[in-house]
Design a protein around this motif. Structure first.
Motif, short mmCIF file in Angstrom:
data_model
loop_
_atom_site.label_atom_id
_atom_site.label_comp_id
_atom_site.label_asym_id
_atom_site.label_seq_id
_atom_site.Cartn_x
_atom_site.Cartn_y
_atom_site.Cartn_z
N THR A 61 -10.90 -9.11 -2.67
CA THR A 61 -9.54 -9.58 -2.46
C THR A 61 -9.57 -10.95 -1.77
O THR A 61 -10.56 -11.30 -1.13
N PRO A 62 -8.49 -11.73 -1.86
CA PRO A 62 -8.38 -12.94 -1.06
C PRO A 62 -8.32 -12.57 0.43
O PRO A 62 -8.07 -11.42 0.77
N PRO A 63 -8.52 -13.53 1.33
CA PRO A 63 -8.47 -13.20 2.76
C PRO A 63 -7.07 -12.86 3.25
O PRO A 63 -6.91 -12.14 4.22
N GLY A 64 -6.04 -13.38 2.57
CA GLY A 64 -4.66 -13.12 2.97
C GLY A 64 -3.98 -12.14 2.05
O GLY A 64 -4.61 -11.22 1.51
N GLU A 65 -2.67 -12.32 1.84
CA GLU A 65 -1.92 -11.40 0.99
C GLU A 65 -2.38 -11.52 -0.47
O GLU A 65 -2.78 -12.59 -0.92
N PHE A 66 -2.31 -10.40 -1.17
CA PHE A 66 -2.74 -10.39 -2.57
C PHE A 66 -1.86 -9.48 -3.39
O PHE A 66 -1.10 -8.66 -2.87
N ASP A 97 0.84 -1.19 0.00
CA ASP A 97 0.00 0.00 0.00
C ASP A 97 0.88 1.25 0.00
O ASP A 97 2.11 1.17 -0.06
N SER A 98 0.25 2.41 0.09
CA SER A 98 0.97 3.69 -0.02
C SER A 98 1.96 3.91 1.12
O SER A 98 2.85 4.76 1.01
N GLU A 99 1.82 3.16 2.20
CA GLU A 99 2.75 3.27 3.33
C GLU A 99 3.85 2.21 3.28
O GLU A 99 4.69 2.13 4.17
N GLY A 100 3.80 1.38 2.25
CA GLY A 100 4.83 0.35 2.11
C GLY A 100 4.51 -0.95 2.81
O GLY A 100 5.36 -1.84 2.87
N HIS A 101 3.28 -1.11 3.33
CA HIS A 101 2.90 -2.33 4.02
C HIS A 101 2.31 -3.34 3.03
O HIS A 101 1.59 -2.95 2.09
N PRO A 102 2.57 -4.64 3.21
CA PRO A 102 2.04 -5.64 2.29
C PRO A 102 0.52 -5.59 2.22
O PRO A 102 -0.16 -5.43 3.25
N LEU A 103 -0.01 -5.73 1.01
CA LEU A 103 -1.45 -5.76 0.81
C LEU A 103 -2.02 -7.04 1.40
O LEU A 103 -1.49 -8.14 1.14
N ASN A 104 -3.12 -6.92 2.16
CA ASN A 104 -3.68 -8.08 2.84
C ASN A 104 -5.19 -7.93 2.95
O ASN A 104 -5.69 -6.83 3.29
N GLY A 105 -5.90 -9.00 2.68
CA GLY A 105 -7.36 -8.96 2.69
C GLY A 105 -7.97 -8.71 4.06
O GLY A 105 -9.19 -8.53 4.17
N ALA A 106 -7.16 -8.65 5.10
CA ALA A 106 -7.68 -8.29 6.43
C ALA A 106 -8.01 -6.80 6.52
O ALA A 106 -8.62 -6.37 7.50
N HIS A 107 -7.60 -6.02 5.51
CA HIS A 107 -7.80 -4.58 5.53
C HIS A 107 -8.63 -4.11 4.33
O HIS A 107 -8.88 -4.87 3.38
N THR A 108 -9.03 -2.85 4.36
CA THR A 108 -9.79 -2.22 3.28
C THR A 108 -8.93 -1.15 2.62
O THR A 108 -8.26 -0.37 3.30
N TYR A 109 -8.97 -1.12 1.28
CA TYR A 109 -8.14 -0.19 0.52
C TYR A 109 -8.97 0.51 -0.55
O TYR A 109 -10.04 0.03 -0.95
#
Length: 436
Positions: free
Chosen positions: A404-409, A320-332
């Motif tokens: 998104t998947p539930p985990g990393e995507f 994401d824009s902060e450099g954190h791995p994209l993950n389906g646990a969050h909303t983007y």
């Protein structure tokens, strides 16, 4: 051994997929013998476990075997609708393109010939020379959804191959020794297929350095019964080579947070076989042949049978824009102030990590873009997409939702027939912002 893995991975990965298509098909693409098209009947979904498969076009794929002579390819009139036929050699080189960008959409007839063929073609201006006797034709027909399938099926029915002369026998792929232990099966496949499908002439000298590994041995496989220390060395080399390829598919350490990694030149490893529809220009060639081997391997790992960027440009991001791995646990959110600059169309497709497959979701939506019905634009004309695992409650977010998947995507944005700002790098895909 590690160098051999990097060098040979595309040949092994590509021909393994060729055999898979010929024997059993994949997803909606039924099995088809060599020199016959297999036609998908719907857009790709989670059942099509092909690396980074697209969800924008209907596939028609043929595995070529020109060992007994040329094939005549008939292409129907597509009435200015987007399509592309991509021709790929056994080493995964993109050697020719037919279609809207390359040759127009009128009805066409082409002759596909094997290496060093010396016959007389009916029309010398309509010849595609394949660099290996076995290769692949990947056809992609733009499809807006179920209501557009009838038009696409008519085009598929008009796409056909037939031998130039009587015959029709094919050699297919030579069989690796089944008694080689699985631990060394990669080297056995590479040994057998390297002999059957020689590389480009400038690669032959590099290939000779693998003689001490047994990769140039004829006859009985050297991998059936090997000394333990030699087996261990080969296995370590395989692991090291595999890690190099995986590293090449990851963003560099100095990658700006949230920036999309463009693959504008990932497929520029073809330096020797540039036929109709390709751009024979230094801009689209990797100047360092050794670097091209790694690029070729990374392309086969993360996007097997992908196009040159001038046909369809791809960009990916893992963060994401902060450099954190994209993950389906969050909303983007992904906001486009202006539509991406393309001549045809664009889309964003969602994939799992690390397999790069489509993942099932409740609304059966695997990509979103300018052809997606019901998208809601902001008052200023911008478009904000919502990326999350669960369906949003807000109606606008739900209309613009890419599950998104539930985990990393990892999403991929595809730009079909990209305009100059894409190809010169001046257009940048906006970053993905986490909002929860």
């Amino acid at each position: 051994a590690a160098d051999a893995y990097v060098y040979g991975y595309p040949l092994v990965a590509g021909l393994t997929m060729v055999q898979r298509f010929a024997d059993g098909g994949m997803g909606t693409l039924p099995a088809a013998p060599f020199n016959h098209f297999s036609h998908a009947t719907r857009l790709a979904g989670p059942g099509d476990q092909f690396v980074s498969v697209n969800n924008d076009t209907i596939y028609s794929i043929a595995q070529l075997d020109l060992s007994e002579g040329p094939q005549v390819l008939h292409v129907p009139d597509a009435a200015d609708a987007y399509y592309v036929l991509q021709f790929i050699g056994a080493w995964t080189d993109n050697v020719a393109y037919l279609g809207r960008r390359a040759t127009g959409t009128d009805a066409q007839t082409w002759l596909l010939v094997p290496p060093d063929w010396h016959g007389t073609p009916p029309d010398p201006s309509r010849v595609i020379e394949m660099p290996t006797t076995v290769g692949t034709v990947v056809g992609r027909f733009a499809c807006t959804g179920p209501g557009d399938l009838h038009r696409v099926r008519a085009l598929q029915e008009g796409l056909r191959l037939e031998p130039l002369e009587r015959g029709g026998l094919v050699a297919g792929l030579p069989e690796p020794d089944p008694d080689v232990p699985e631990r060394l099966a990669f080297f056995e496949r590479l040994r057998v297929w390297m002999q059957a499908f020689p590389p480009a002439t400038p690669d032959v000298e590099y290939q000779r350095r693998f003689a001490p590994l047994g990769l140039l041995d004829d006859g009985v496989s050297p991998y059936r019964a090997t000394a333990p220390e030699w087996t261990l060395a080969l296995a370590k080399g395989l692991a090291a080579g595999r890690e190099r390829v995986e590293d090449a598919t990851r963003p560099p350490e100095d990658h700006p947070p949230g920036a999309w990694r463009s693959s504008l030149h990932l497929f520029d490893y073809n330096l020797d076989h540039l036929g109709p529809g390709t751009l024979d220009d230094p801009e689209w060639r990797i100047p360092d042949r050794r670097a091209a081997y790694l690029s070729r391997a990374a392309a086969a790992r993360a996007g097997l049978w992908g196009n040159h960027a001038y046909e369809a440009s791809y960009a990916t991001t893992y963060d994401d824009s902060e450099g954190h791995p994209l993950n389906g646990a969050h909303t983007y959110t992904l906001r486009f102030d202006q539509p991406p600059p393309v001549e045809a169309f664009w889309s964003v497709t969602m994939y799992s990590v690390p397999d790069y497959y489509l993942v099932e979701n409740p609304i059966d939506r695997y990509s979103i873009g300018d052809r997606t019905p019901g998208l809601v634009h902001d008052e200023d004309g911008s478009l904000t997409l919502t990326l999350r695992h669960d369906q949003p409650d807000d109606p606008t977010a739900a209309a613009n939702w890419l599950p998104t998947p539930p985990g990393e995507f990892r999403p991929i944005i595809r730009l079909y027939q990209p305009k100059a700002p894409v190809l010169d790098g001046s257009y940048q895909v906006p970053p993905i912002h986490r909002i929860d």
